[in-house]
Design a protein around this motif. Structure first.
Motif, PDB file in Angstrom:
ATOM      1  N   GLY A  28      48.742  49.855  40.938  1.00  0.00           N
ATOM      2  CA  GLY A  28      49.162  51.192  41.351  1.00  0.00           C
ATOM      3  C   GLY A  28      47.952  51.998  41.766  1.00  0.00           C
ATOM      4  N   CYS A  29      48.185  53.274  42.042  1.00  0.00           N
ATOM      5  CA  CYS A  29      47.084  54.152  42.436  1.00  0.00           C
ATOM      6  C   CYS A  29      46.964  55.300  41.446  1.00  0.00           C
ATOM      7  CB  CYS A  29      47.321  54.722  43.831  1.00  0.00           C
ATOM      8  SG  CYS A  29      47.148  53.495  45.119  1.00  0.00           S
ATOM      9  N   PRO A  30      45.872  55.331  40.672  1.00  0.00           N
ATOM     10  CA  PRO A  30      45.633  56.491  39.821  1.00  0.00           C
ATOM     11  C   PRO A  30      45.533  57.748  40.686  1.00  0.00           C
ATOM     12  CG  PRO A  30      44.141  54.681  39.284  1.00  0.00           C
ATOM     13  CD  PRO A  30      44.838  54.306  40.556  1.00  0.00           C
ATOM     14  N   SER A  62      49.485  59.770  46.525  1.00  0.00           N
ATOM     15  CA  SER A  62      48.644  59.272  45.431  1.00  0.00           C
ATOM     16  C   SER A  62      47.214  59.287  45.945  1.00  0.00           C
ATOM     17  CB  SER A  62      49.034  57.848  45.037  1.00  0.00           C
ATOM     18  OG  SER A  62      48.723  56.965  46.100  1.00  0.00           O
ATOM     19  N   ASN A  63      46.282  59.158  45.040  1.00  0.00           N
ATOM     20  CA  ASN A  63      44.909  58.923  45.489  1.00  0.00           C
ATOM     21  C   ASN A  63      44.851  57.530  46.108  1.00  0.00           C
ATOM     22  OD1 ASN A  63      43.582  60.945  42.867  1.00  0.00           O
ATOM     23  ND2 ASN A  63      43.357  61.336  45.037  1.00  0.00           N
ATOM     24  N   ALA A  64      43.790  57.290  46.873  1.00  0.00           N
ATOM     25  CA  ALA A  64      43.714  56.049  47.660  1.00  0.00           C
ATOM     26  C   ALA A  64      43.091  54.915  46.851  1.00  0.00           C
ATOM     27  CB  ALA A  64      42.894  56.306  48.919  1.00  0.00           C
ATOM     28  N   CYS A  76      43.533  47.552  34.134  1.00  0.00           N
ATOM     29  CA  CYS A  76      42.304  46.983  33.575  1.00  0.00           C
ATOM     30  C   CYS A  76      41.076  47.430  34.382  1.00  0.00           C
ATOM     31  CB  CYS A  76      42.415  45.461  33.561  1.00  0.00           C
ATOM     32  SG  CYS A  76      41.021  44.667  32.791  1.00  0.00           S
ATOM     33  N   ASP A  77      41.192  47.350  35.714  1.00  0.00           N
ATOM     34  CA  ASP A  77      40.055  47.779  36.542  1.00  0.00           C
ATOM     35  C   ASP A  77      39.854  49.295  36.468  1.00  0.00           C
ATOM     36  OD1 ASP A  77      39.342  45.253  37.190  1.00  0.00           O
ATOM     37  OD2 ASP A  77      40.357  45.218  39.130  1.00  0.00           O
ATOM     38  N   PHE A  78      40.945  50.011  36.271  1.00  0.00           N
ATOM     39  CA  PHE A  78      40.850  51.465  36.067  1.00  0.00           C
ATOM     40  C   PHE A  78      40.010  51.732  34.800  1.00  0.00           C
ATOM     41  CE2 PHE A  78      43.846  55.459  35.536  1.00  0.00           C
ATOM     42  CZ  PHE A  78      42.790  56.297  35.833  1.00  0.00           C
ATOM     43  N   ALA A  79      40.335  51.001  33.730  1.00  0.00           N
ATOM     44  CA  ALA A  79      39.589  51.179  32.472  1.00  0.00           C
ATOM     45  C   ALA A  79      38.106  50.854  32.673  1.00  0.00           C
ATOM     46  CB  ALA A  79      40.194  50.283  31.393  1.00  0.00           C
TER      47      ALA A  79
END
Ligand SMILES: NC(=O)c1ccc[n+]([C@@H]2O[C@H](COP(=O)([O-])OP(=O)(O)OC[C@H]3O[C@@H](n4cnc5c(N)ncnc54)[C@H](OP(=O)(O)O)[C@@H]3O)[C@@H](O)[C@H]2O)c1
Length: 301
Positions: free
Chosen positions: A181-183, A214-216, A222-225
């Motif tokens: 998804g997109c944070p 959404s932001n791009a 996991c990669d967000f973390a």
């Protein structure tokens, strides 16, 4: 201009209250105490008495897992309240701008979801939001429904703050790596909502309908973390090991979409919105947190 904003203690509502509105905009910030959206009957009189020029509704029952066993409460706030708002705003001839979610999709699509993609929510929260969308669409033709995803902010509860808290407690975190998804920064959502609202107030011919924002740059939790800890390391925050796990290893009462990437070309075209990369927005939020701008500070207008 008088603009009613709901959900002002939440991430998006709070950001909307802090938005740099034009001088001639009077913001009426309604908390649950001022207007309890579960009390559907009170919504019409509140709106008709308020002499508003627009209503922005980011308030929602957002406890995705609790909603599975609290169905009536979720539907009251996410479906019946928007229905009452749609009827009330249409009656007094003003636009209604509501926030919705990527969770109206089941996540089985391979690419990004556009606004015309069939909805198929897999949980009570998503279903109640989808019902709210339908009520708004049919209740007030002068509406915008803004679907967004993976909201984060220095204010309120969200994944970024959960990761930072857990990093204080544990040397190793296991984070789901098979949901994409997109944070999206609450501040960026607020700026888009403000732009849309001001345009709808100024121009009766302004575009209406359902939009994705959404932001791009899609990612996984996991990669967000990992990016959160990469960016916070220079501030001296603890950096835990982050282990990628599958959704099946982290069962939750409500099923999450495996893919909830939203395509944003329609809002870019109709409202000249340019989504920035989420990493850039994350840096802003982490800087706010590091400098103690946790916005528990007072809303100024
Ligand atoms: N969070 C996400 O990741 C995400 C992702 C996609 C879409 N969205 C959508 O984006 C919007 C904003 O989300 P958010 O993250 O800002 O939500 P949030 O931080 O959970 O805030 C929800 C807000 O709704 C208010 N609210 C709940 N029940 C209410 C009631 N009965 N009467 C009045 N107010 C009530 C809450 O007030 P209290 O403080 O009094 O409870 C709070 O101010 C929502 O429509 C949500 O569905 C969120």
């Amino acid at each position: 201009m008088r603009i009613l904003i709901t959900g002002v203690t939440g991430q998006v509502g709070h950001a909307l209250c802090r938005y740099d509105w034009p001088e001639d905009a009077e913001i009426v910030a309604a908390s649950r105490h001022d207007l309890d959206l579960a009390e559907t009957e009170s919504i019409a009189s509140y709106i008709s008495a308020g002499r508003f020029d627009a209503v922005i509704n980011p308030a929602a029952y957002t406890a995705v897992d609790r909603a599975e066993t609290d169905l009536v409460a979720a539907w009251r706030v996410n479906a019946l309240a928007p229905a009452a708002m749609a009827a009330a705003t249409w009656k007094v001839g003003i636009p209604l701008i509501c926030v919705s979610t990527d969770y109206v999709f089941d996540g089985t699509k391979a690419g990004a979801y556009n606004e015309d993609a069939p909805i198929s929510p897999s949980g009570v929260y998503g279903a109640s939001k989808a019902a709210g969308e339908l009520a708004v669409r049919t209740g007030n033709p002068r509406h915008v429904i803004l679907r967004t995803s993976w909201v984060f902010s220095a204010h309120g509860a969200n994944f970024v703050k959960t990761m930072l808290r857990l990093a204080e407690e544990r040397p190793r975190l296991r984070v789901v790596d098979d949901q994409r998804g997109c944070p999206t920064s609450a501040r960026d959502i607020a700026a888009v909502l403000a732009k849309i609202t001001l345009r709808l107030i100024a121009d009766p011919q302004a575009p209406t309908g359902t939009y994705h924002f959404s932001n791009a740059e899609p990612t996984t939790w996991c990669d967000f973390a990992k990016e959160i800890f990469r960016q916070t390391e220079p501030f001296g925050y603890p950096v835990p090991d982050v282990e990628a796990i599958a959704t099946t290893e982290y069962p939750t009462p409500a099923r999450r979409p495996a893919n909830s990437v939203l395509e944003t070309t329609k809002i870019e075209r109709d409202f000249a919105v340019v989504p920035r990369p989420w990493r850039e927005a994350l840096a802003e939020v982490l800087s706010d947190l590091a400098h103690g701008v946790t916005e528990e500070s007072e809303v100024t207008r």
